[in-house]
Structures are given as C-alpha cells and as structure tokens.
Design a protein around this motif. Structure first.
Motif: not given
Length: 324
Positions: A95-102, A108-121
């Motif tokens: 999560x730390x790497x994904x937050x730094x990058x994205x 998340x639309x499945x588990x409803x937790x704030x743990x997904x990262x939108x990769x945009x383009x």
C-alpha cells in the motif's frame, strides 16, 4: 506453422522447462510438475501466494516477511488493507508503494474498504478492474482464483461432452440406446446449465466459504486487531487513571498553597494594622509635643522682649545729665 510453434513458451523458474504462460503459476512462474512437489500457500502476513521449498519447512510466512520479522519484529495491521504486514509505520509495503506511485487510496468496490488505488493512465489499470469496477489487490487476487476455478470447471465439462460424443459416434449398433442416453444426458446437462450459469455469475462464491483459509486468516487478523485495540484501550484507561490521580494531587496541593497564602496575607494585614496604629499614636504624641514646645517658645520670647525693654528704659533714665 502449427499452433504449438506459434504459441510463445516461457521457462519454469525451477526446472527451466518451457511451457505456455497460462500453465505457469502466478508469482513464482512454476510449471505443474514443480508446483506438485510442494504445496502453494498464502503468506500469513502479506497474503501473497508462495510455494514451500521443502517438506520439512512448512512455514506459512514468505521469505520476504520472515526477513522483515527478523529486522523489525512482528508487524501490525495496515491502515488501508488491514493485512498484518505493516512492519514500518502504519502501512504495508504494498500500500505504501501504491500510494507513493498512484496517489491516495480509494474505496474498493468489492470489500468497501479504502485500500484500492486508481492507476489512471497506467497500462496495468485493467488488471485491477473487472466489469469497470475498481478493486483492491486482495479482491483482485480472490477474483482471479475464482475465475481460474470456474474456467477449469468449464473445461472439464467440455472434455466430458467431447468424450461422450466420441463414444456415441463409435457405436452405430447402439444408436437408439445411445440417442436415449444422449437425450438423458442432455436433460442432465440442461439441469447443470443453471448451476454453471450461477458459477459464472458468482465466481466469488467459493471465496465465501467460512471454512476457507482466507476466512480463517481474516478471523485471526480480526482477533489480533481486537486484542491490540483492547490492549490500547487498557493502556489509555491506565493513563487516564494516572492523570486523574495527578490532577487530584495537584488540586490538593493548590488548595493547601492557597490556604497558606491566605493565612500569610491575613497575618501580614494584622501586622500592618498594628504598625499603622503605633505610628499614628507616635505621630499624635509628637504633634502634642510640638504644640507644647511652640507654646513655651512663644512665652519665652515674650518674656525676653519685656526684659529687654525694661532694661533699655532704666538705662536711659540714669545716663541723662541734670539741667540746673
């Protein structure tokens, strides 16, 4: 050119034999034979799949997490995905790497937790989107496993159908009985089609099994989180009790200090009043003495003047000559 030659082959990371990419395991890229030697398990902490290296080593912790445990100790729950994999700070490395990058995490639309990262383009964006839904890493992995099981089940059904068709075509003498059997098998297949449709519509149904390893690990993680929260609550209660005790002691000390100051001020006021009274008495006595002295001085001045006048008059009478 044959289809086998046209299909690109990839090497197994253990035996280096070449196979189509779909036949290799995700993550470690192992072929079916190497996968069958030792079981593939999920890491208790980061939840990534890995294959155990030997029968004697049955650890359910991957090598990366083992190294982190030796360096940083037992991890805590990630504030985003809730996996027990936060070795440094409050976030796991994924999560730390994904937050730094994205950027910041989204729901998340499945588990409803704030743990997904939108990769945009990003070109890998489709890997974390299914039917236009943005999923976290854990839900994506669960969905991939469910889809793989569904695909395997459908392929086995197709194999059974093809085998039955060969058997019916090879026996011409039993055509009528085979037709009846095929009709019966067709009815059974029609009955199995709704279940297949349900499996297609519900690829995550296997993930909802309460006895699955995912749920056991999730329950363990929740129990550990609850235990840590209870420990934190107890620590906070102890801190509050100690602070209440300190506040009570400070209030008592303040009360004693205030009482002492009041008594001291009253004593000083009494002393000042006594000194003021004494000074007033002295001043009154001194004023009386001054008045007495001034009166006596005036009297003395009058007496002195009268004596001088008498002396002058008597002197002038004796010194004047006679006129005969």
């Amino acid at each position: 050119m044959s289809t086998a030659a046209a299909t690109p082959l990839f090497a197994c990371s253990r035996c280096f034999s070449r196979h189509p990419f779909e036949e290799l395991s995700p993550g470690e890229q192992l072929c079916k034979e190497c996968r069958g030697l030792f079981p593939v398990v999920k890491c208790t902490y980061c939840r990534s799949e890995f294959q155990q290296a030997s029968k004697s080593n049955t650890s359910s912790i991957c090598k990366k997490c083992e190294a982190n445990v030796k360096l940083y100790g037992k991890p805590t729950a990630c504030e985003y995905c809730n996996t027990i994999a936060a070795f440094i700070g409050n976030k796991c490395q994924r999560c730390a790497n994904s937050e730094r990058k994205y950027g910041p995490a989204v729901t998340c639309e499945q588990c409803k937790q704030r743990c997904a990262f939108d990769r945009h383009d990003d070109s890998k964006k489709n890997m974390l989107q299914v039917d236009g839904k943005l999923l976290c890493w854990l839900c994506t992995q669960s969905l991939k496993r469910a889809l793989a099981r569904t695909k395997q089940h459908l392929s086995s059904v197709d194999k059974h159908k093809h085998r039955g068709h060969k058997l019916t075509s090879s026996h011409k003498e039993k055509r009528k009985s085979d037709m009846m059997k095929s009709k019966n098998s067709g009815d059974s297949l029609n009955e199995s089609q709704p279940s297949e449709k349900k499996s297609k519509l519900n690829p995550l149904q296997g993930e909802l099994d309460p006895n699955s390893s995912d749920h056991v690990v999730a329950m363990t993680q929740l129990k550990e989180t609850i235990a840590s929260l209870q420990k934190k609550v107890q620590q906070k209660e102890m801190e509050l009790l100690s602070k209440d005790k300190l506040i009570t002691e400070l209030k008592a000390q303040h009360h004693n200090n205030t009482t002492d100051l009041r008594n001291e001020m009253k004593n000083k006021e009494r002393m000042n009043e006594t000194k003021f009274t004494l000074m007033n008495t002295k001043i009154q006595n001194l004023l009386k003495e001054v008045a007495t002295l001034s009166k006596s001085a005036k009297k003395n001045n009058k007496n002195t003047k009268s004596l001088l006048n008498n002396t002058e008059n008597s002197g002038s009478g004796t010194d004047s000559p006679s006129t005969n």
